[in-house]
Design a protein around this motif. Structure first.
Motif, PDB file in Angstrom:
ATOM      1  N   GLY A  54     -14.081  15.010  31.157  1.00  9.21           N
ATOM      2  CA  GLY A  54     -14.044  15.702  29.877  1.00  9.21           C
ATOM      3  C   GLY A  54     -14.576  17.118  29.915  1.00  9.21           C
ATOM      4  O   GLY A  54     -14.417  17.877  28.948  1.00  9.21           O
ATOM      5  N   LEU A  55     -15.213  17.514  31.023  1.00  2.00           N
ATOM      6  CA  LEU A  55     -15.873  18.815  31.083  1.00  2.00           C
ATOM      7  C   LEU A  55     -14.888  19.973  31.005  1.00  2.00           C
ATOM      8  O   LEU A  55     -15.063  20.893  30.195  1.00  2.00           O
ATOM      9  CB  LEU A  55     -16.719  18.917  32.355  1.00  2.00           C
ATOM     10  CG  LEU A  55     -17.357  20.290  32.633  1.00  2.00           C
ATOM     11  CD1 LEU A  55     -18.274  20.706  31.489  1.00  2.00           C
ATOM     12  CD2 LEU A  55     -18.110  20.262  33.957  1.00  2.00           C
ATOM     13  N   VAL A  56     -13.872  19.980  31.854  1.00  2.00           N
ATOM     14  CA  VAL A  56     -12.968  21.137  31.934  1.00  2.00           C
ATOM     15  C   VAL A  56     -12.219  21.380  30.625  1.00  2.00           C
ATOM     16  O   VAL A  56     -12.218  22.516  30.123  1.00  2.00           O
ATOM     17  CB  VAL A  56     -11.997  20.991  33.125  1.00  2.00           C
ATOM     18  CG1 VAL A  56     -10.911  22.068  33.083  1.00  2.00           C
ATOM     19  CG2 VAL A  56     -12.775  21.074  34.441  1.00  2.00           C
ATOM     20  N   PRO A  57     -11.572  20.369  30.025  1.00  2.39           N
ATOM     21  CA  PRO A  57     -10.902  20.665  28.748  1.00  2.39           C
ATOM     22  C   PRO A  57     -11.866  21.112  27.654  1.00  2.39           C
ATOM     23  O   PRO A  57     -11.519  21.955  26.823  1.00  2.39           O
ATOM     24  CB  PRO A  57     -10.206  19.343  28.386  1.00  2.39           C
ATOM     25  CG  PRO A  57     -10.807  18.307  29.259  1.00  2.39           C
ATOM     26  CD  PRO A  57     -11.276  19.003  30.492  1.00  2.39           C
ATOM     27  N   GLY A  58     -13.091  20.581  27.654  1.00  5.03           N
ATOM     28  CA  GLY A  58     -14.075  21.024  26.669  1.00  5.03           C
ATOM     29  C   GLY A  58     -14.420  22.489  26.845  1.00  5.03           C
ATOM     30  O   GLY A  58     -14.499  23.249  25.869  1.00  5.03           O
ATOM     31  N   LEU A  59     -14.618  22.909  28.089  1.00  5.75           N
ATOM     32  CA  LEU A  59     -14.921  24.319  28.364  1.00  5.75           C
ATOM     33  C   LEU A  59     -13.753  25.207  27.972  1.00  5.75           C
ATOM     34  O   LEU A  59     -13.949  26.293  27.406  1.00  5.75           O
ATOM     35  CB  LEU A  59     -15.232  24.510  29.848  1.00  5.75           C
ATOM     36  CG  LEU A  59     -16.657  24.190  30.299  1.00  5.75           C
ATOM     37  CD1 LEU A  59     -16.745  24.211  31.825  1.00  5.75           C
ATOM     38  CD2 LEU A  59     -17.655  25.166  29.705  1.00  5.75           C
ATOM     39  N   ARG A  60     -12.542  24.758  28.251  1.00  9.41           N
ATOM     40  CA  ARG A  60     -11.359  25.555  27.906  1.00  9.41           C
ATOM     41  C   ARG A  60     -11.277  25.755  26.401  1.00  9.41           C
ATOM     42  O   ARG A  60     -10.959  26.847  25.906  1.00  9.41           O
ATOM     43  CB  ARG A  60     -10.093  24.872  28.435  1.00  9.41           C
ATOM     44  CG  ARG A  60      -9.997  24.809  29.963  1.00  9.41           C
ATOM     45  CD  ARG A  60      -9.368  26.043  30.561  1.00  9.41           C
ATOM     46  NE  ARG A  60      -7.937  26.020  30.467  1.00  9.41           N
ATOM     47  CZ  ARG A  60      -7.114  25.580  31.447  1.00  9.41           C
ATOM     48  NH1 ARG A  60      -7.605  25.114  32.576  1.00  9.41           N
ATOM     49  NH2 ARG A  60      -5.811  25.639  31.290  1.00  9.41           N
ATOM     50  N   ALA A  61     -11.559  24.708  25.634  1.00  8.85           N
ATOM     51  CA  ALA A  61     -11.529  24.823  24.172  1.00  8.85           C
ATOM     52  C   ALA A  61     -12.587  25.802  23.681  1.00  8.85           C
ATOM     53  O   ALA A  61     -12.337  26.619  22.787  1.00  8.85           O
ATOM     54  CB  ALA A  61     -11.723  23.449  23.541  1.00  8.85           C
ATOM     55  N   LEU A  62     -13.784  25.740  24.258  1.00 12.87           N
ATOM     56  CA  LEU A  62     -14.860  26.637  23.845  1.00 12.87           C
ATOM     57  C   LEU A  62     -14.525  28.089  24.150  1.00 12.87           C
ATOM     58  O   LEU A  62     -14.891  28.993  23.380  1.00 12.87           O
ATOM     59  CB  LEU A  62     -16.165  26.246  24.541  1.00 12.87           C
ATOM     60  CG  LEU A  62     -16.799  24.922  24.100  1.00 12.87           C
ATOM     61  CD1 LEU A  62     -18.011  24.601  24.960  1.00 12.87           C
ATOM     62  CD2 LEU A  62     -17.198  24.964  22.624  1.00 12.87           C
ATOM     63  N   ARG A  63     -13.839  28.330  25.243  1.00 17.55           N
ATOM     64  CA  ARG A  63     -13.482  29.715  25.599  1.00 17.55           C
ATOM     65  C   ARG A  63     -12.517  30.331  24.606  1.00 17.55           C
ATOM     66  O   ARG A  63     -12.352  31.557  24.565  1.00 17.55           O
ATOM     67  CB  ARG A  63     -12.885  29.744  27.014  1.00 17.55           C
ATOM     68  CG  ARG A  63     -13.939  29.536  28.096  1.00 17.55           C
ATOM     69  CD  ARG A  63     -13.308  29.351  29.457  1.00 17.55           C
ATOM     70  NE  ARG A  63     -14.334  29.051  30.457  1.00 17.55           N
ATOM     71  CZ  ARG A  63     -14.100  28.506  31.639  1.00 17.55           C
ATOM     72  NH1 ARG A  63     -12.842  28.189  31.971  1.00 17.55           N
ATOM     73  NH2 ARG A  63     -15.076  28.260  32.480  1.00 17.55           N
ATOM     74  N   HIS A  64     -11.884  29.501  23.795  1.00 11.87           N
ATOM     75  CA  HIS A  64     -10.998  30.004  22.741  1.00 11.87           C
ATOM     76  C   HIS A  64     -11.701  30.026  21.385  1.00 11.87           C
ATOM     77  O   HIS A  64     -11.053  30.261  20.359  1.00 11.87           O
ATOM     78  CB  HIS A  64      -9.742  29.137  22.658  1.00 11.87           C
ATOM     79  CG  HIS A  64      -8.853  29.258  23.864  1.00 11.87           C
ATOM     80  ND1 HIS A  64      -8.090  30.375  24.119  1.00 11.87           N
ATOM     81  CD2 HIS A  64      -8.629  28.401  24.901  1.00 11.87           C
ATOM     82  CE1 HIS A  64      -7.420  30.197  25.259  1.00 11.87           C
ATOM     83  NE2 HIS A  64      -7.725  29.015  25.746  1.00 11.87           N
ATOM     84  N   GLY A  65     -13.003  29.779  21.368  1.00  7.97           N
ATOM     85  CA  GLY A  65     -13.768  29.857  20.124  1.00  7.97           C
ATOM     86  C   GLY A  65     -13.573  28.691  19.188  1.00  7.97           C
ATOM     87  O   GLY A  65     -13.813  28.808  17.980  1.00  7.97           O
ATOM     88  N   ARG A  66     -13.147  27.530  19.721  1.00 11.29           N
ATOM     89  CA  ARG A  66     -12.894  26.365  18.873  1.00 11.29           C
ATOM     90  C   ARG A  66     -14.196  25.696  18.411  1.00 11.29           C
ATOM     91  O   ARG A  66     -15.268  25.919  18.973  1.00 11.29           O
ATOM     92  CB  ARG A  66     -12.081  25.310  19.626  1.00 11.29           C
ATOM     93  CG  ARG A  66     -10.932  25.848  20.438  1.00 11.29           C
ATOM     94  CD  ARG A  66      -9.730  26.213  19.575  1.00 11.29           C
ATOM     95  NE  ARG A  66      -8.594  26.519  20.414  1.00 11.29           N
ATOM     96  CZ  ARG A  66      -7.934  27.679  20.411  1.00 11.29           C
ATOM     97  NH1 ARG A  66      -8.292  28.634  19.583  1.00 11.29           N
ATOM     98  NH2 ARG A  66      -6.901  27.874  21.210  1.00 11.29           N
ATOM     99  N   THR A  67     -14.077  24.835  17.423  1.00 14.81           N
ATOM    100  CA  THR A  67     -15.147  23.898  17.089  1.00 14.81           C
ATOM    101  C   THR A  67     -14.919  22.656  17.932  1.00 14.81           C
ATOM    102  O   THR A  67     -13.873  22.011  17.829  1.00 14.81           O
ATOM    103  CB  THR A  67     -15.136  23.542  15.593  1.00 14.81           C
ATOM    104  OG1 THR A  67     -15.478  24.707  14.841  1.00 14.81           O
ATOM    105  CG2 THR A  67     -16.137  22.442  15.288  1.00 14.81           C
ATOM    106  N   LEU A  68     -15.898  22.324  18.770  1.00 16.87           N
ATOM    107  CA  LEU A  68     -15.780  21.194  19.680  1.00 16.87           C
ATOM    108  C   LEU A  68     -16.660  20.054  19.180  1.00 16.87           C
ATOM    109  O   LEU A  68     -17.880  20.170  19.140  1.00 16.87           O
ATOM    110  CB  LEU A  68     -16.206  21.599  21.091  1.00 16.87           C
ATOM    111  CG  LEU A  68     -15.999  20.544  22.182  1.00 16.87           C
ATOM    112  CD1 LEU A  68     -14.511  20.338  22.450  1.00 16.87           C
ATOM    113  CD2 LEU A  68     -16.716  20.956  23.469  1.00 16.87           C
TER     114      LEU A  68
END
Length: 394
Positions: free
Chosen positions: A105-119
């Motif tokens: 789950g780490l990589v997709p979570g980081l990718r989402a954060l790099r786009h400024g999403r709410t995770l």
């Protein structure tokens, strides 16, 4: 209309998220961007059709033909594999549920954060393996991480409007798992089926066994330190068999705030989904008169060595969290396969930490994703070796 993605849609947290979104109007209320799952292609396709997702991704590439057939004519794109899951996190979505179990789950979570999403973070392993990197990424890109673990959601809610500097201690509650009342001498022979008989929570196989061994609570202790930036000595664990108080926060004036609710993950998922508002949720209401009493007891570190090991990990810092989590995942795999005993899991993790950490200890919390993935890879190899050695002696 808010756009959402659910990573790990077919797991227990993903199913609860799907339930809440469906009850709230489904595609009439939310635009679903991406759904990802494991090998349960039929369920993933059913969810994608119901929510009219833009893309559905299965982790196992061999399942792609079945997923393509299941979604034929639906207009839903299909893809498979780890790279496709990571790419799905790049698609624009306002709110992303991270419910993939394990380090995956780490990589997709980081990718989402790099786009400024709410995770919405249910993947505790992300903070355990890469807490400083995850939090720094969120801060750098204006993203927000909302905790979904019931314990950390409870802490987050208890701290609303409070100054973290006034916090004296944080108390995580634990059910104690399926084997909490077993005699110590019987634990070594506990079977997978016995460890899965959780008295309170309905969860997936892996997290239920992690509950019995308290490795889930050990991960949550580390997660608390990383998310709330408190000292390890401020974090306590107490066994609360009823599982009605999810966490407590003690303040310097002696007051303690406790978060209570029925053992239902839709509490914390719903809070994260609707934050900063509170919405009506389809969960049970507590009848305190019927409950009558709540009980607590201190955990026995001989019964739950994972709680001792997590303290070692927090003192090591650096890549210790990545090594701890990866070796725990391998140990769990080996227990599920019948290769090692229930109490051997902690032995595998302790041996792996002892072998790897002297050469991997970092003086700083600054680490790259490559550092973390390398530590994860090496830890899995060493943990496999440790498990093989234990299996040979059984």
């Amino acid at each position: 209309m808010r756009s959402i993605s659910i990573f790990g849609a077919t797991g227990s947290v993903g199913e609860s998220t799907f339930d809440l979104i469906s009850r709230a109007g489904g595609p009439q209320t939310f635009r679903t961007v991406a759904l990802t799952g494991g090998r349960n292609v039929a369920r993933l396709a059913e969810m994608a059709r119901a929510l009219r997702a833009e893309v559905a991704v299965c982790a196992d590439e061999s399942c792609l033909p079945a997923l393509r057939d299941a979604l034929a004519g639906s207009g839903v794109e299909v893809a498979a594999g780890d790279a496709a899951i990571a790419d799905a996190a790049d698609r624009p979505a306002d709110w992303v549920m991270s419910a993939i179990v394990g380090a995956a789950g780490l990589v997709p979570g980081l990718r989402a954060l790099r786009h400024g999403r709410t995770l919405a973070l249910a993947n505790k392993e992300s903070l355990v393996t890469a807490g400083p990197l995850l939090m720094a990424t969120a801060a750098a890109h204006g993203a927000r991480i909302l905790p979904v673990d019931s314990e950390h959601s409870a802490i987050f809610q208890a701290l609303a409007g409070e100054d973290i500097a006034a916090v004296e201690r944080i108390i995580l509650t634990a059910s104690g798992g399926a084997l909490r009342d077993w005699p110590m001498e019987a634990l070594a022979n506990a079977t997978v089926k016995e460890a899965l008989a959780h008295p309170n929570w309905a969860m997936g196989q892996r997290i239920t066994i992690d509950s019995a061994s308290m490795f889930n609570k050990a991960l949550e202790v580390i997660e608390t330190r990383e998310y709330f930036d408190v000292r390890p000595d401020q974090i306590e664990v107490i066994i609360h068999p009823e599982s009605l108080i999810h966490s407590l926060v003690g303040f310097q004036d002696g007051a303690i705030m406790a978060h209570m609710g029925a053992p239902d993950m839709r509490h914390s998922i719903g809070y994260a989904l609707n934050w900063p508002e509170r919405a009506a949720l389809p969960v049970a209401r507590l009848d305190l008169a019927q409950i009558a009493t709540l009980s607590f007891r201190a955990p026995d570190l001989n019964r739950y060595p994972a709680l001792r090991l997590c303290r070692d990990v927090m003192s090591m810092r650096g890549l210790a969290g990545a090594v701890f989590n990866a070796s725990k995942e391998i140990a769990l795999d080996q227990f599920l396969a019948g290769q090692i005993g229930f109490m051997d899991m902690a032995g595998v993790v302790e041996t792996t930490l002892a072998r790897l950490m002297p050469e991997m200890c970092l003086e700083t919390d600054v680490m790259t994703l490559e550092d973390i993935l390398r530590a994860d890879h090496l830890a899995r190899i060493r943990a496999g070796e440790a498990a093989t050695a234990l299996a040979a002696r059984r």
